[in-house]
Write a protein that holds these residues in place. Structure first.
Motif, PDB file in Angstrom:
ATOM      1  N   THR A  57     -17.373  14.282   7.543  1.00  0.00           N
ATOM      2  CA  THR A  57     -16.244  13.562   8.135  1.00  0.00           C
ATOM      3  C   THR A  57     -16.119  12.214   7.446  1.00  0.00           C
ATOM      4  O   THR A  57     -17.091  11.465   7.324  1.00  0.00           O
ATOM      5  CB  THR A  57     -16.447  13.349   9.642  1.00  0.00           C
ATOM      6  OG1 THR A  57     -16.605  14.616  10.280  1.00  0.00           O
ATOM      7  CG2 THR A  57     -15.250  12.628  10.248  1.00  0.00           C
ATOM      8  N   PHE A  59     -14.013   8.605   7.407  1.00  0.00           N
ATOM      9  CA  PHE A  59     -13.107   7.648   8.052  1.00  0.00           C
ATOM     10  C   PHE A  59     -12.776   6.572   7.032  1.00  0.00           C
ATOM     11  O   PHE A  59     -13.640   5.792   6.627  1.00  0.00           O
ATOM     12  CB  PHE A  59     -13.741   7.019   9.296  1.00  0.00           C
ATOM     13  CG  PHE A  59     -13.773   7.939  10.476  1.00  0.00           C
ATOM     14  CD1 PHE A  59     -12.680   8.050  11.321  1.00  0.00           C
ATOM     15  CD2 PHE A  59     -14.891   8.706  10.735  1.00  0.00           C
ATOM     16  CE1 PHE A  59     -12.710   8.910  12.409  1.00  0.00           C
ATOM     17  CE2 PHE A  59     -14.935   9.561  11.822  1.00  0.00           C
ATOM     18  CZ  PHE A  59     -13.839   9.667  12.668  1.00  0.00           C
ATOM     19  N   LYS A  60     -11.507   6.548   6.607  1.00  0.00           N
ATOM     20  CA  LYS A  60     -11.098   5.599   5.568  1.00  0.00           C
ATOM     21  C   LYS A  60     -10.609   4.320   6.230  1.00  0.00           C
ATOM     22  O   LYS A  60      -9.753   4.348   7.119  1.00  0.00           O
ATOM     23  CB  LYS A  60      -9.984   6.213   4.718  1.00  0.00           C
ATOM     24  CG  LYS A  60      -9.719   5.443   3.444  1.00  0.00           C
ATOM     25  CD  LYS A  60     -10.905   5.480   2.515  1.00  0.00           C
ATOM     26  CE  LYS A  60     -10.587   4.838   1.183  1.00  0.00           C
ATOM     27  NZ  LYS A  60     -11.759   4.709   0.326  1.00  0.00           N
ATOM     28  N   ALA A  83      -7.548   1.588  10.057  1.00  0.00           N
ATOM     29  CA  ALA A  83      -7.468   2.944   9.508  1.00  0.00           C
ATOM     30  C   ALA A  83      -6.420   3.019   8.402  1.00  0.00           C
ATOM     31  O   ALA A  83      -5.357   2.407   8.484  1.00  0.00           O
ATOM     32  CB  ALA A  83      -7.122   3.924  10.623  1.00  0.00           C
ATOM     33  N   GLU A  85      -4.101   5.648   6.549  1.00  0.00           N
ATOM     34  CA  GLU A  85      -3.524   6.993   6.545  1.00  0.00           C
ATOM     35  C   GLU A  85      -3.012   7.328   5.148  1.00  0.00           C
ATOM     36  O   GLU A  85      -2.578   6.464   4.397  1.00  0.00           O
ATOM     37  CB  GLU A  85      -2.379   7.060   7.545  1.00  0.00           C
ATOM     38  CG  GLU A  85      -1.728   8.427   7.669  1.00  0.00           C
ATOM     39  CD  GLU A  85      -0.601   8.447   8.688  1.00  0.00           C
ATOM     40  OE1 GLU A  85      -0.046   9.535   8.923  1.00  0.00           O
ATOM     41  OE2 GLU A  85      -0.288   7.382   9.246  1.00  0.00           O
ATOM     42  N   THR A 130      -6.379  15.035   3.381  1.00  0.00           N
ATOM     43  CA  THR A 130      -5.717  13.734   3.448  1.00  0.00           C
ATOM     44  C   THR A 130      -5.970  13.103   4.806  1.00  0.00           C
ATOM     45  O   THR A 130      -5.876  13.774   5.841  1.00  0.00           O
ATOM     46  CB  THR A 130      -4.201  13.879   3.218  1.00  0.00           C
ATOM     47  OG1 THR A 130      -3.985  14.545   1.963  1.00  0.00           O
ATOM     48  CG2 THR A 130      -3.515  12.523   3.197  1.00  0.00           C
ATOM     49  N   THR A 131      -6.270  11.812   4.813  1.00  0.00           N
ATOM     50  CA  THR A 131      -6.570  11.137   6.069  1.00  0.00           C
ATOM     51  C   THR A 131      -5.347  11.089   6.977  1.00  0.00           C
ATOM     52  O   THR A 131      -4.211  10.931   6.521  1.00  0.00           O
ATOM     53  CB  THR A 131      -7.065   9.709   5.821  1.00  0.00           C
ATOM     54  OG1 THR A 131      -6.092   8.992   5.056  1.00  0.00           O
ATOM     55  CG2 THR A 131      -8.389   9.716   5.062  1.00  0.00           C
ATOM     56  N   ASP A 132      -5.599  11.216   8.283  1.00  0.00           N
ATOM     57  CA  ASP A 132      -4.525  11.163   9.275  1.00  0.00           C
ATOM     58  C   ASP A 132      -4.312   9.721   9.733  1.00  0.00           C
ATOM     59  O   ASP A 132      -4.816   8.774   9.114  1.00  0.00           O
ATOM     60  CB  ASP A 132      -4.843  12.088  10.456  1.00  0.00           C
ATOM     61  CG  ASP A 132      -6.144  11.719  11.160  1.00  0.00           C
ATOM     62  OD1 ASP A 132      -6.630  10.576  10.973  1.00  0.00           O
ATOM     63  OD2 ASP A 132      -6.686  12.563  11.897  1.00  0.00           O
ATOM     64  N   GLY A 135      -7.132   7.531   9.913  1.00  0.00           N
ATOM     65  CA  GLY A 135      -7.898   7.389   8.692  1.00  0.00           C
ATOM     66  C   GLY A 135      -8.961   8.457   8.540  1.00  0.00           C
ATOM     67  O   GLY A 135      -9.908   8.288   7.767  1.00  0.00           O
ATOM     68  N   LYS A 136      -8.818   9.566   9.234  1.00  0.00           N
ATOM     69  CA  LYS A 136      -9.870  10.588   9.308  1.00  0.00           C
ATOM     70  C   LYS A 136      -9.481  11.852   8.557  1.00  0.00           C
ATOM     71  O   LYS A 136      -8.345  12.301   8.596  1.00  0.00           O
ATOM     72  CB  LYS A 136     -10.130  10.934  10.773  1.00  0.00           C
ATOM     73  CG  LYS A 136     -11.155  12.040  11.000  1.00  0.00           C
ATOM     74  CD  LYS A 136     -11.267  12.335  12.501  1.00  0.00           C
ATOM     75  CE  LYS A 136     -12.221  13.480  12.775  1.00  0.00           C
ATOM     76  NZ  LYS A 136     -12.299  13.799  14.212  1.00  0.00           N
ATOM     77  N   VAL A 137     -10.460  12.428   7.864  1.00  0.00           N
ATOM     78  CA  VAL A 137     -10.312  13.742   7.260  1.00  0.00           C
ATOM     79  C   VAL A 137     -11.662  14.449   7.326  1.00  0.00           C
ATOM     80  O   VAL A 137     -12.711  13.812   7.188  1.00  0.00           O
ATOM     81  CB  VAL A 137      -9.817  13.637   5.803  1.00  0.00           C
ATOM     82  CG1 VAL A 137     -10.794  12.873   4.919  1.00  0.00           C
ATOM     83  CG2 VAL A 137      -9.543  15.014   5.213  1.00  0.00           C
ATOM     84  N   GLU A 151     -11.552  10.021  -4.384  1.00  0.00           N
ATOM     85  CA  GLU A 151     -10.195   9.719  -3.921  1.00  0.00           C
ATOM     86  C   GLU A 151      -9.230  10.066  -5.051  1.00  0.00           C
ATOM     87  O   GLU A 151      -9.353   9.539  -6.154  1.00  0.00           O
ATOM     88  CB  GLU A 151     -10.052   8.241  -3.579  1.00  0.00           C
ATOM     89  CG  GLU A 151     -10.809   7.810  -2.341  1.00  0.00           C
ATOM     90  CD  GLU A 151     -10.560   6.352  -2.008  1.00  0.00           C
ATOM     91  OE1 GLU A 151      -9.395   5.917  -2.120  1.00  0.00           O
ATOM     92  OE2 GLU A 151     -11.526   5.667  -1.654  1.00  0.00           O
TER      93      GLU A 151
END
Length: 498
Positions: A57, A59-60, A83, A85, A130-132, A135-137, A151
């Protein structure tokens, strides 16, 4: 076997915990987040279960100018930053068999570039995500192994982080348990560039000023700026930049001109740095560039800029970061004056002379008007017409500031034979109205400027009275003639009697 397992756990911990939690810097913190976001499975003790599937997991986060900190391998409570996205990641499995103890040697020193040199495990199809909005993927169903995370895409202005290495499984903070669902927090910065224009009260022939603010990248460890190019795109048909007047500052200090070169080609100013000392001394800062430009034609004048610099997180890749600014607009129009005889409709008057003023309110001739085009008096042509061009819009200035100003014409000399108006009768007001073109809230090219029209009439001067001729004069002559005839008749009768 117990001793070997402890060695594996320690090496794995060192390999991942040594990555950086940094702004726009290489690395991330990979942590076993017990009870945190992502809810990893219970960490397993003792030997690695090579049949178990794992999950990674990401978190960006945008650290927003915060300072880089070294990763410790512990849970990050309330991870800093916001975050991000829309950041796209690619995950590839490295061709390393973790079931062989010798393959763990020097794993703590393994970089992304070094891992890729070992080859990609073709039995594992690389994954993308792609992060939501958080900021998560997530990447699931991951076999035990070493992975390189890269990235591949980022939103505009986001400086991509360096590729990093993560293992599945990963040891917990104490190095005593295996976690098959690591969570990582790679950090970036979202850098922005901006553009301003100062054109208030500037007419055609005057200088307006463009101000470009461009970011310098965040730097950690031995990172440095090796490329920095500022560009400014202008409309060469409407403005002429002054190269010699360009100035750059950083942190309030002027950057010496021998630190960069300036070129002006095909409607673009290009400022290329050759000395990066001041940029490297001020990471996460701004370079402020001021560019004076002379207005030479009316209409909608568009200007934009941008900056390109090397991504310090990808020293081994040919990758630059390009960040554009917003567009700025200036609006210039014209007034068309028609001069006519007040008593003969449609009769044009040549030779009426005017001065032009700017009023910061709606009243002309009250003593606070400012003359523009100071060295020029305007005169109507044989058709009684006069066009004055290059007047700044009276409703918008400095790109988007709403104003309410007025232009004033003062008639200083009427055509020969006509009365020159005095006091308030000598003044005539008009406005130049601009209407920006918008797509939603964003101003784009295609705005319009409405030309002003003013019709001014003059009366003829009074002339001297001429002697009267005609009916009254003829009567007098007739009376005189009759008197002469009568007198002749009287003298004739008198002579006859004698």
């Amino acid at each position: 076997m117990k001793k070997n397992s402890m060695t594996i756990r320690s090496v794995t911990f060192a390999a991942v915990a040594g990555l950086s939690l940094a702004i726009a810097a290489p690395g991330a913190i990979a942590v076993a987040q017990d009870g945190a976001i992502g809810q990893p499975q219970d960490a397993q003790t003792a030997n690695i279960n090579f049949t178990q599937k794992g999950k990674l997991t990401i978190f960006k986060r945008d650290l927003g100018g915060g300072q880089a900190t070294e990763g410790t391998g512990v849970v990050v409570e309330n991870a800093p930053g916001t975050a991000l996205e829309g950041v796209k990641f690619k995950i590839q499995k490295v061709n390393v068999d973790l079931s062989k103890a010798e393959n763990w040697n020097k794993l703590s020193e393994l970089t992304a570039a070094g891992a890729l040199q070992k080859g990609i495990d073709q039995s594992f199809q690389e994954l993308e995500g792609t992060t939501d909005q958080d900021g998560k993927v997530e990447f699931t169903q991951l076999p035990v192994g070493i992975y390189v995370v890269t990235e591949t895409e980022a939103p505009q202005g986001v400086i991509k982080g360096a590729p990093f290495v993560v293992s599945v499984p990963f040891t917990d903070a104490n190095g005593t348990k295996w976690n098959y669902e690591p969570v990582v927090y790679p950090k970036n910065t979202k850098a922005e560039a901006s553009k301003e224009v100062s054109d208030a009260n500037k007419q055609q022939g005057d200088d307006i000023t463009y101000t470009v603010k461009t970011p310098t990248p965040a730097l950690v460890r031995n990172q440095s700026v090796k490329k920095y190019v500022i560009t400014d795109d202008y409309d060469e048909s409407k403005v002429t930049p002054k190269k010699d007047g360009i100035k750059l500052t950083i942190a309030g200090e002027e950057i010496p001109s021998d630190n960069y070169s300036v070129e002006d080609t095909d409607g673009q100013i290009t400022i290329t740095f050759t000395n990066f000392e001041m940029l490297n001394a001020h990471p996460s800062s701004q370079v402020v560039t001021t560019i004076p430009a002379t207005v030479k034609a009316q209409g909608e004048i568009k200007n934009s800029a941008g900056v390109t610099f090397n991504n310090p997180n990808n020293e081994n890749e040919i990758e630059d970061v390009t960040i554009p600014t917003n567009e700025v607009f200036s609006y210039y129009g014209e007034v068309n004056v028609v001069k006519e005889d007040a008593n003969e409709a449609g009769k044009p008057l040549q030779g009426a002379k005017f001065k032009v003023y700017r009023s910061d309110d709606t009243t002309c001739g009250n003593g606070d008007d400012v003359r523009i085009f100071e060295d020029k008096t305007f005169e109507t042509d044989p058709q009684g017409k006069l066009k004055i061009e290059g007047l700044h819009a009276t409703n918008i200035e400095d790109n988007n500031k709403i104003i309410n100003k007025t232009f004033c014409l003062e008639e200083v000399e009427a055509p020969a034979g006509y009365v020159t108006p005095k006091d308030e009768n000598a003044w005539h007001s008009f406005k130049i109205e601009a209407t920006p073109n918008k797509e939603g809230d964003k101003v784009v090219s295609g705005g319009t400027i409405e030309a002003a029209s003013v019709t001014i009439k003059n009366t003829k001067q009074s002339t001297p009275k001429l002697p009267m001729t005609g009916g009254m004069g003829v009567g007098i002559l007739a009376a005189i003639g009759a008197a002469i005839v009568a007198a002749g008749a009287w003298f004739a009768r008198r002579t006859a009697r004698n």
